[in-house]
Write a protein that holds these residues in place. Structure first.
Motif, PDB file in Angstrom:
ATOM      1  N   ILE A  46      45.691  55.211  51.517  1.00 11.47           N
ATOM      2  CA  ILE A  46      44.501  55.808  50.972  1.00 11.47           C
ATOM      3  C   ILE A  46      43.486  54.822  50.397  1.00 11.47           C
ATOM      4  CG2 ILE A  46      43.147  57.428  49.223  1.00 11.47           C
ATOM      5  CD1 ILE A  46      45.595  59.157  49.831  1.00 11.47           C
ATOM      6  N   PHE A  47      44.235  54.042  49.364  1.00  8.38           N
ATOM      7  CA  PHE A  47      43.562  52.903  48.949  1.00  8.38           C
ATOM      8  C   PHE A  47      43.135  51.955  49.879  1.00  8.38           C
ATOM      9  CE2 PHE A  47      43.171  48.672  46.795  1.00  8.38           C
ATOM     10  CZ  PHE A  47      42.675  48.908  45.693  1.00  8.38           C
ATOM     11  N   ASP A  48      43.672  51.507  50.979  1.00  4.95           N
ATOM     12  CA  ASP A  48      43.453  50.571  51.840  1.00  4.95           C
ATOM     13  C   ASP A  48      42.141  50.957  52.712  1.00  4.95           C
ATOM     14  OD1 ASP A  48      45.165  48.538  50.987  1.00  4.95           O
ATOM     15  OD2 ASP A  48      46.427  49.078  52.403  1.00  4.95           O
ATOM     16  N   GLU A  49      42.171  52.402  53.014  1.00  2.00           N
ATOM     17  CA  GLU A  49      41.044  52.865  53.759  1.00  2.00           C
ATOM     18  C   GLU A  49      39.986  53.006  52.739  1.00  2.00           C
ATOM     19  OE1 GLU A  49      42.273  56.569  56.000  1.00  2.00           O
ATOM     20  OE2 GLU A  49      44.555  56.035  55.667  1.00  2.00           O
ATOM     21  N   TYR A  50      40.030  53.343  51.761  1.00  2.00           N
ATOM     22  CA  TYR A  50      38.995  53.382  50.752  1.00  2.00           C
ATOM     23  C   TYR A  50      38.140  52.151  50.376  1.00  2.00           C
ATOM     24  CZ  TYR A  50      36.274  53.929  46.492  1.00  2.00           C
ATOM     25  OH  TYR A  50      35.247  53.897  45.265  1.00  2.00           O
ATOM     26  N   PHE A  51      39.015  51.172  50.218  1.00  2.00           N
ATOM     27  CA  PHE A  51      38.416  49.568  50.016  1.00  2.00           C
ATOM     28  C   PHE A  51      38.236  48.957  51.327  1.00  2.00           C
ATOM     29  CE2 PHE A  51      39.004  45.306  47.911  1.00  2.00           C
ATOM     30  CZ  PHE A  51      37.641  45.273  47.555  1.00  2.00           C
ATOM     31  N   TYR A  52      39.173  48.559  52.042  1.00  2.00           N
ATOM     32  CA  TYR A  52      39.202  47.832  53.163  1.00  2.00           C
ATOM     33  C   TYR A  52      38.320  48.507  54.421  1.00  2.00           C
ATOM     34  CZ  TYR A  52      42.108  44.771  50.554  1.00  2.00           C
ATOM     35  OH  TYR A  52      42.727  43.801  49.770  1.00  2.00           O
ATOM     36  N   GLY A  53      38.550  49.823  54.515  1.00  2.98           N
ATOM     37  CA  GLY A  53      38.033  50.503  55.535  1.00  2.98           C
ATOM     38  C   GLY A  53      36.765  51.148  55.268  1.00  2.98           C
ATOM     39  N   LYS A  54      36.322  50.677  54.087  1.00  3.85           N
ATOM     40  CA  LYS A  54      34.917  51.310  53.703  1.00  3.85           C
ATOM     41  C   LYS A  54      34.756  52.934  53.771  1.00  3.85           C
ATOM     42  CE  LYS A  54      33.242  46.835  55.054  1.00  3.85           C
ATOM     43  NZ  LYS A  54      32.044  45.960  55.784  1.00  3.85           N
ATOM     44  N   GLN A  55      35.867  53.545  53.703  1.00  2.00           N
ATOM     45  CA  GLN A  55      35.686  54.921  53.626  1.00  2.00           C
ATOM     46  C   GLN A  55      35.439  55.602  52.308  1.00  2.00           C
ATOM     47  OE1 GLN A  55      36.701  57.060  56.743  1.00  2.00           O
ATOM     48  NE2 GLN A  55      36.072  55.135  57.149  1.00  2.00           N
ATOM     49  N   THR A  56      34.535  56.688  52.268  1.00  2.00           N
ATOM     50  CA  THR A  56      33.947  57.215  51.107  1.00  2.00           C
ATOM     51  C   THR A  56      35.157  58.136  50.440  1.00  2.00           C
ATOM     52  OG1 THR A  56      32.652  58.800  52.336  1.00  2.00           O
ATOM     53  CG2 THR A  56      31.597  56.568  51.729  1.00  2.00           C
ATOM     54  N   TYR A  57      34.834  58.972  49.347  1.00  5.60           N
ATOM     55  CA  TYR A  57      35.613  59.784  48.706  1.00  5.60           C
ATOM     56  C   TYR A  57      35.369  61.084  49.734  1.00  5.60           C
ATOM     57  CZ  TYR A  57      36.399  57.389  44.289  1.00  5.60           C
ATOM     58  OH  TYR A  57      36.641  56.357  43.427  1.00  5.60           O
ATOM     59  N   ALA A  58      34.031  61.427  50.211  1.00 11.53           N
ATOM     60  CA  ALA A  58      34.027  62.532  50.994  1.00 11.53           C
ATOM     61  C   ALA A  58      34.754  62.555  52.273  1.00 11.53           C
ATOM     62  CB  ALA A  58      32.527  63.027  51.266  1.00 11.53           C
ATOM     63  N   GLN A  59      34.791  61.166  53.001  1.00  5.57           N
ATOM     64  CA  GLN A  59      35.447  61.082  54.465  1.00  5.57           C
ATOM     65  C   GLN A  59      36.926  61.036  54.026  1.00  5.57           C
ATOM     66  OE1 GLN A  59      33.679  57.167  54.896  1.00  5.57           O
ATOM     67  NE2 GLN A  59      32.449  58.063  56.694  1.00  5.57           N
ATOM     68  N   LEU A  60      37.345  60.844  52.926  1.00  3.57           N
ATOM     69  CA  LEU A  60      38.918  60.972  52.534  1.00  3.57           C
ATOM     70  C   LEU A  60      39.150  62.081  52.303  1.00  3.57           C
ATOM     71  CD1 LEU A  60      39.458  57.531  50.738  1.00  3.57           C
ATOM     72  CD2 LEU A  60      40.206  58.005  52.935  1.00  3.57           C
ATOM     73  N   THR A  61      38.314  62.992  51.690  1.00  3.78           N
ATOM     74  CA  THR A  61      38.539  64.292  51.365  1.00  3.78           C
ATOM     75  C   THR A  61      38.786  65.176  52.479  1.00  3.78           C
ATOM     76  OG1 THR A  61      37.744  64.101  49.038  1.00  3.78           O
ATOM     77  CG2 THR A  61      37.810  66.264  50.188  1.00  3.78           C
ATOM     78  N   GLU A  62      37.947  65.028  53.540  1.00  5.56           N
ATOM     79  CA  GLU A  62      37.890  65.600  54.911  1.00  5.56           C
ATOM     80  C   GLU A  62      39.024  65.189  55.587  1.00  5.56           C
ATOM     81  OE1 GLU A  62      35.244  66.384  58.767  1.00  5.56           O
ATOM     82  OE2 GLU A  62      34.399  65.135  57.081  1.00  5.56           O
ATOM     83  N   LYS A  63      39.533  64.076  55.732  1.00  8.53           N
ATOM     84  CA  LYS A  63      40.755  63.502  56.418  1.00  8.53           C
ATOM     85  C   LYS A  63      42.062  64.124  56.075  1.00  8.53           C
ATOM     86  CE  LYS A  63      42.914  59.204  58.189  1.00  8.53           C
ATOM     87  NZ  LYS A  63      42.499  57.770  58.243  1.00  8.53           N
ATOM     88  N   TYR A  64      42.075  63.980  54.830  1.00 13.11           N
ATOM     89  CA  TYR A  64      43.327  64.444  54.094  1.00 13.11           C
ATOM     90  C   TYR A  64      43.524  65.907  53.738  1.00 13.11           C
ATOM     91  CZ  TYR A  64      45.052  59.753  54.468  1.00 13.11           C
ATOM     92  OH  TYR A  64      45.441  58.397  54.906  1.00 13.11           O
TER      93      TYR A  64
END
Length: 304
Positions: A46-64
């Motif tokens: 999740i950390f790598d997707e957030y920082f390196y993958g430039k994913q937002t909180y909203a995108q990660l919330t939907e994904k997980y």
């Protein structure tokens, strides 16, 4: 119904209750335990997707399939990774970049292997900060054979026993700041053109051209203007004088790489400038971060 194997005992199971925030809830009749299907959350992923993958909180919330608070909690669990293996010899390029008026990071990088040696969070760029940084690097058993910097006043003379190269692109930028990109005065036009040649010619050739420019335009440099109201006089072309003086003052350190070719010293701080641009591009996707979270992401980026 969806079929799945139990993550605990491996027995075949079927879905028990529909979706739970985007994930299926399962119950194993063999062992009686329940679990959620779908993607399992891993803090580092999740950390790598957030920082390196430039994913937002909203995108990660939907994904997980979880709340934003949960995503934040997983990200906060991760400690920045640190590099512990460094080369024994370094050409240390150093510079500071800022993320606000009094929040900057001072970075020291080895141009020989591309490894960031040290980072320090600072409120201001100081000579002492650079001296302390180099001292800390040396205390680790790393031999600093040269330093490359932006030519900040005082820095180039602070390291008496180490060759110091002033970044040629920063020097060009300094001249451009004084003269602008499109100067009107012919002397200014010719001096700016000469400064743009810094990265392409030798020290001997640059010295020769600068001397010729001075002989041609010294009468312009020395022009005076009298203020009719106050009667006081001043140099007419102050910015032209400042641009010329900066070249003359920094000249002993602009071609150090040429004098020490065996050390493979770069003539610019470009390797750090590129890192700074990449870091700021990543942070730009996460505006509104607290200072502590921003520092954590910066530490993770440099791994120093």
């Amino acid at each position: 119904m969806n079929k799945k194997n139990c993550i605990h005992c491996g027995s075949p199971i079927t879905v028990k209750n529909g979706l739970n925030k985007g994930r299926q809830l399962y119950k194993c009749h063999a062992c009686g335990r329940q679990f959620l299907g779908g993607r399992r959350k891993n803090a580092h992923d999740i950390f790598d997707e957030y920082f390196y993958g430039k994913q937002t909180y909203a995108q990660l919330t939907e994904k997980y399939g979880c709340s934003e608070k949960t995503i934040r909690r997983y990200i906060d669990k991760v400690n920045p990774r640190r590099k512990t293996d460094f080369g024994r010899v370094a050409n240390a390029v150093m510079d500071t970049t800022y993320f606000g008026k009094e929040f900057g990071v001072m970075v020291f990088k080895n141009t020989l292997d591309g490894c960031v040696l040290l980072t320090k969070f600072v409120s201001h760029e100081t000579v002492k900060g650079y001296l302390d940084g180099i001292s800390e690097i040396v205390s680790r058993g790393i031999s600093v054979q040269s330093i490359i910097c932006d030519g900040k006043k005082g820095v180039v003379n602070a390291f008496a026993d180490i060759p110091v190269q002033t970044c040629q692109f920063h020097q060009i930028k300094t001249v451009t700041t004084y003269l602008t990109r499109k100067p009107k005065l012919q002397a200014s036009i010719e001096l700016r053109i000469l400064s743009l040649c810094l990265t392409d010619i030798t020290k001997e050739e640059f010295n020769s051209r600068l001397d010729r420019w001075f002989e041609k335009w010294k009468h312009v440099l020395n022009e005076w203007t009298i203020n009719e109201e106050t009667g006081k006089s001043h140099y007419t072309h102050k910015k032209l004088r400042s641009a010329y003086r900066s070249l003359v003052t920094n000249l002993p350190h602009l071609f150090v790489f040429e004098e020490w070719r065996e050390l493979d010293i770069p003539n610019t701080t470009n390797s750090l400038d590129g890192l700074f641009a990449d870091l700021k591009n990543k942070l730009r996707n996460h505006n509104g971060l607290s200072t502590s979270r921003k520092k954590k992401l910066i530490d993770e980026f440099f791994k120093a």
